[in-house]
Design a protein around this motif. Structure first.
Motif, PDB file in Angstrom:
ATOM      1  N   ILE A 149       0.837  -1.201   0.000  1.00 32.40           N
ATOM      2  CA  ILE A 149       0.000   0.000   0.000  1.00 32.40           C
ATOM      3  C   ILE A 149       0.873   1.253   0.000  1.00 32.40           C
ATOM      4  O   ILE A 149       0.606   2.218  -0.722  1.00 32.40           O
ATOM      5  CB  ILE A 149      -0.949  -0.011   1.210  1.00 32.40           C
ATOM      6  CG1 ILE A 149      -2.005  -1.100   1.048  1.00 32.40           C
ATOM      7  CG2 ILE A 149      -1.624   1.349   1.391  1.00 32.40           C
ATOM      8  CD1 ILE A 149      -2.916  -1.266   2.252  1.00 32.40           C
ATOM      9  N   VAL A 150       1.924   1.248   0.806  1.00 32.60           N
ATOM     10  CA  VAL A 150       2.846   2.388   0.844  1.00 32.60           C
ATOM     11  C   VAL A 150       3.512   2.579  -0.509  1.00 32.60           C
ATOM     12  O   VAL A 150       3.680   3.709  -0.991  1.00 32.60           O
ATOM     13  CB  VAL A 150       3.900   2.194   1.956  1.00 32.60           C
ATOM     14  CG1 VAL A 150       5.015   3.218   1.830  1.00 32.60           C
ATOM     15  CG2 VAL A 150       3.236   2.300   3.326  1.00 32.60           C
ATOM     16  N   ARG A 151       3.886   1.496  -1.162  1.00 30.95           N
ATOM     17  CA  ARG A 151       4.506   1.595  -2.481  1.00 30.95           C
ATOM     18  C   ARG A 151       3.540   2.197  -3.495  1.00 30.95           C
ATOM     19  O   ARG A 151       3.918   3.034  -4.329  1.00 30.95           O
ATOM     20  CB  ARG A 151       4.964   0.215  -2.959  1.00 30.95           C
ATOM     21  CG  ARG A 151       5.847   0.250  -4.190  1.00 30.95           C
ATOM     22  CD  ARG A 151       6.179  -1.149  -4.673  1.00 30.95           C
ATOM     23  NE  ARG A 151       5.023  -1.792  -5.273  1.00 30.95           N
ATOM     24  CZ  ARG A 151       4.626  -1.604  -6.528  1.00 30.95           C
ATOM     25  NH1 ARG A 151       5.300  -0.775  -7.318  1.00 30.95           N
ATOM     26  NH2 ARG A 151       3.579  -2.235  -7.004  1.00 30.95           N
ATOM     27  N   GLN A 152       2.264   1.794  -3.407  1.00 29.87           N
ATOM     28  CA  GLN A 152       1.269   2.291  -4.351  1.00 29.87           C
ATOM     29  C   GLN A 152       0.900   3.750  -4.087  1.00 29.87           C
ATOM     30  O   GLN A 152       0.599   4.502  -5.012  1.00 29.87           O
ATOM     31  CB  GLN A 152       0.001   1.417  -4.268  1.00 29.87           C
ATOM     32  CG  GLN A 152       0.191  -0.028  -4.689  1.00 29.87           C
ATOM     33  CD  GLN A 152       0.133  -0.205  -6.194  1.00 29.87           C
ATOM     34  OE1 GLN A 152      -0.150   0.741  -6.941  1.00 29.87           O
ATOM     35  NE2 GLN A 152       0.417  -1.411  -6.666  1.00 29.87           N
ATOM     36  N   GLN A 153       0.900   4.154  -2.825  1.00 28.43           N
ATOM     37  CA  GLN A 153       0.439   5.491  -2.455  1.00 28.43           C
ATOM     38  C   GLN A 153       1.577   6.388  -1.985  1.00 28.43           C
ATOM     39  O   GLN A 153       1.385   7.244  -1.119  1.00 28.43           O
ATOM     40  CB  GLN A 153      -0.627   5.380  -1.349  1.00 28.43           C
ATOM     41  CG  GLN A 153      -1.876   4.634  -1.755  1.00 28.43           C
ATOM     42  CD  GLN A 153      -2.717   5.389  -2.783  1.00 28.43           C
ATOM     43  OE1 GLN A 153      -2.290   6.406  -3.321  1.00 28.43           O
ATOM     44  NE2 GLN A 153      -3.914   4.909  -3.049  1.00 28.43           N
ATOM     45  N   ASP A 154       2.759   6.230  -2.576  1.00 25.85           N
ATOM     46  CA  ASP A 154       3.890   7.062  -2.175  1.00 25.85           C
ATOM     47  C   ASP A 154       3.637   8.540  -2.477  1.00 25.85           C
ATOM     48  O   ASP A 154       4.173   9.431  -1.814  1.00 25.85           O
ATOM     49  CB  ASP A 154       5.167   6.596  -2.874  1.00 25.85           C
ATOM     50  CG  ASP A 154       5.043   6.686  -4.397  1.00 25.85           C
ATOM     51  OD1 ASP A 154       4.446   5.768  -4.976  1.00 25.85           O
ATOM     52  OD2 ASP A 154       5.521   7.669  -4.985  1.00 25.85           O
TER      53      ASP A 154
ATOM     54  N   THR B 258      -5.725  -5.033  -6.932  1.00 25.19           N
ATOM     55  CA  THR B 258      -4.391  -4.564  -7.335  1.00 25.19           C
ATOM     56  C   THR B 258      -3.343  -4.956  -6.300  1.00 25.19           C
ATOM     57  O   THR B 258      -2.258  -5.455  -6.642  1.00 25.19           O
ATOM     58  CB  THR B 258      -4.402  -3.037  -7.514  1.00 25.19           C
ATOM     59  OG1 THR B 258      -5.367  -2.680  -8.503  1.00 25.19           O
ATOM     60  CG2 THR B 258      -3.031  -2.533  -7.935  1.00 25.19           C
ATOM     61  N   VAL B 259      -3.666  -4.735  -5.029  1.00 27.67           N
ATOM     62  CA  VAL B 259      -2.733  -5.102  -3.965  1.00 27.67           C
ATOM     63  C   VAL B 259      -2.583  -6.609  -3.878  1.00 27.67           C
ATOM     64  O   VAL B 259      -1.471  -7.141  -3.728  1.00 27.67           O
ATOM     65  CB  VAL B 259      -3.214  -4.524  -2.615  1.00 27.67           C
ATOM     66  CG1 VAL B 259      -2.330  -5.004  -1.470  1.00 27.67           C
ATOM     67  CG2 VAL B 259      -3.231  -3.004  -2.661  1.00 27.67           C
ATOM     68  N   ALA B 260      -3.698  -7.334  -3.976  1.00 26.26           N
ATOM     69  CA  ALA B 260      -3.656  -8.800  -3.863  1.00 26.26           C
ATOM     70  C   ALA B 260      -2.805  -9.408  -4.975  1.00 26.26           C
ATOM     71  O   ALA B 260      -2.000 -10.321  -4.731  1.00 26.26           O
ATOM     72  CB  ALA B 260      -5.077  -9.359  -3.904  1.00 26.26           C
TER      73      ALA B 260
END
Length: 497
Positions: free
Chosen positions: A361-366, A383-385
């Protein structure tokens, strides 16, 4: 046709959820508070489990019979301690970080802080015994119920959540909106717009920052706020001193009007939130923490304070297993050992799964961490899964009731999931929150009747900017943000001209 009995053997495949698997699934969706209560119950039920308290002191009578040397099968907190994952950030420079919230109480005219006096009701009313027996919701629950119907965009909804959390038991906002805007990386005007919407919630006067604003909001709700009332509220210290001559002079009214005005003010509620059930403040402890690292990296690590430290006493198990005589005693000891081992394994797997999901999640929402709430990307569970090779249901359970501490504040993991609007140019999809922001920006830029955009025109402008959106979607977003139609906006501008 005659009925008869016969035996048949059939082979097939099926999914069997064992009690142990059910327990692992249950642990995954528990909050840190619920998990601690669950582990405490297991510690009481299973004599082979011990909570590792660091320098544990043996309990009297019971621990005296055990070997003081314990062999841990595993310790979840120790397993997770020091474990961190780095989420790379591309072209992201961390935004300005805000200091912690400053909450101050203001005093009316330097004389009395009516926002903290009494327990609610009007200035003259007294709370009866019956009022304590009425089943009423908490103030925050009442405000969030109204927020759910307000139709705000995800960005403004997130800001509203922060403001609701900052309302005290009297209904006053104890948070500096400038600090909040800096912390979330959004415009101060946006925070003030959200605050204006919240100040229209019931009870009237809620979200005021001082007693004068609280009374003014209630008078405006009653359509009784005029220049004379404004002057009285600006000089509440004169009312507290009962200096009627000075009040008459500053308000510009005669004795009869002044008496009526004072009666109206005294009928107002200086603590509008006190009518609702007060709730005990609980410290929100995050499950995961994110901190800024070197080289454009975000370091994600588990909060080991929320992880139970569980030990399995191997030597005590060997002693009691050796002393078991009957089959019932042997079965009991074996079941306790199997249950203890499975619990420790499940706790460790839970910690690893939470860390893995939070890191993705952190990688996606940097972009949010670096630049603020307006840079949330569209994100869903799938997407995360897919990125971490897990099932969507697992990600859903992990993100329920789990919180992450970031330099911009503490958020629930579900906060980072937003819907997407496809790009008309085949590029990256747009977050629904950012599209709403674009629509509102177009409307805010309207200055004359000729500038007013119809929904069809907004669709054309957005498609030219690469946002593939339907007219009905634009209308839905506009109505959710309480923006009038183009016809109504033209009429309003014509009246103001």
């Amino acid at each position: 046709m005659a009925l008869s009995h016969r035996l048949e053997l059939r082979q097939g495949q099926g999914l069997v959820i064992t009690p142990q698997l059910q327990q692992a699934i249950k642990l995954l969706q528990l909050s840190n508070i619920e998990l601690d209560a669950f582990v405490e119950a297991e510690l009481e039920r299973n004599p082979l489990l011990l909570r590792d308290e660091g320098e544990a002191q043996p309990a009297p009578d019971v621990e005296a019979e055990r070997d003081p040397s314990l062999t841990p099968v595993d310790s979840v907190a120790d397993t997770a301690a020091g474990r961190e994952m780095d989420a790379p950030v591309e072209d992201a420079s961390p935004g300005e970080r805000a200091a912690g919230e400053t909450i101050e109480a203001e005093h009316a005219g330097g004389q009395i802080d009516w926002s903290r006096a009494g327990s609610g009701g009007s200035f003259d009313s007294e709370d009866g015994y019956e009022s304590a027996l009425v089943d009423v919701p908490t103030l925050s629950a009442h405000l969030r119920a109204q927020l759910a119907q307000a139709g705000l965009s995800p960005v403004r909804n997130a800001i509203a959540d922060f403001l609701i959390d900052a309302v005290d038991e009297g209904g006053y906002l104890r948070l500096d909106v400038v600090e909040l805007a800096v912390r979330l990386g959004c415009r101060l005007e946006m925070v003030e717009e959200v605050l204006t919407v919240l100040q229209g919630f019931e009870p009237a006067g809620v979200f005021a920052r001082d007693v004068r604003e609280c009374l003014a909001l209630q008078l405006k709700d009653l359509n009784r706020y005029d220049p004379a009332m404004a002057a009285m509220l600006d000089h509440l210290e004169l009312l507290a001193k009962r200096d009627m001559a000075s009040l008459r002079r500053v308000c510009g009214v005669d004795d009869e009007d002044l008496r009526d005005m004072i009666a109206e003010v005294r009928s107002l509620n200086p603590r509008p939130g006190a009518a609702y059930l007060s709730e005990q403040a609980e410290t929100l402890v995050p499950d995961v923490m994110v901190r800024e690292g070197l080289g454009g990296m975000w370091h994600v690590e588990l909060n080991t304070d929320t992880l139970p430290r569980v030990l399995v006493d191997q030597r005590y198990h060997a002693r009691v297993a050796k002393g078991a005589r009957s089959d019932q005693e042997k079965t009991f000891v074996a079941d306790c050992m199997a249950s203890a081992n499975w619990l420790v394994k499940s706790l460790d797997q839970r910690a690893k799964t939470i860390l893995k999901v939070a890191s993705e999640i952190v990688r996606q929402q940097d972009g949010f961490l670096a630049y603020g709430v307006e840079h949330l990307r569209p994100l869903n569970l799938k997407t995360v899964a897919d990125a971490i090779s897990m099932h969507e249901s697992t990600v859903s359970r992990v993100t329920s009731n789990k919180y992450i501490a970031t330099p911009r504040g503490v958020f629930e993991l579900k906060f980072f999931f937003t819907s997407a609007i496809q790009s008309s140019e085949g590029g990256e999809a747009h977050s629904a929150a950012s599209v709403r922001h674009k629509i509102k920006g177009l409307v805010d830029a309207e200055r004359t009747e000729a500038d007013v955009h119809s929904d069809d025109r907004i669709v054309e402008i957005l498609k030219a900017a690469g946002v593939d959106i339907a007219r009905r979607t634009v209308a839905k977003y506009r109505e959710a943000m309480r923006i009038p139609s183009s016809v109504e906006r033209r009429r309003q501008m014509k009246e103001m001209a």
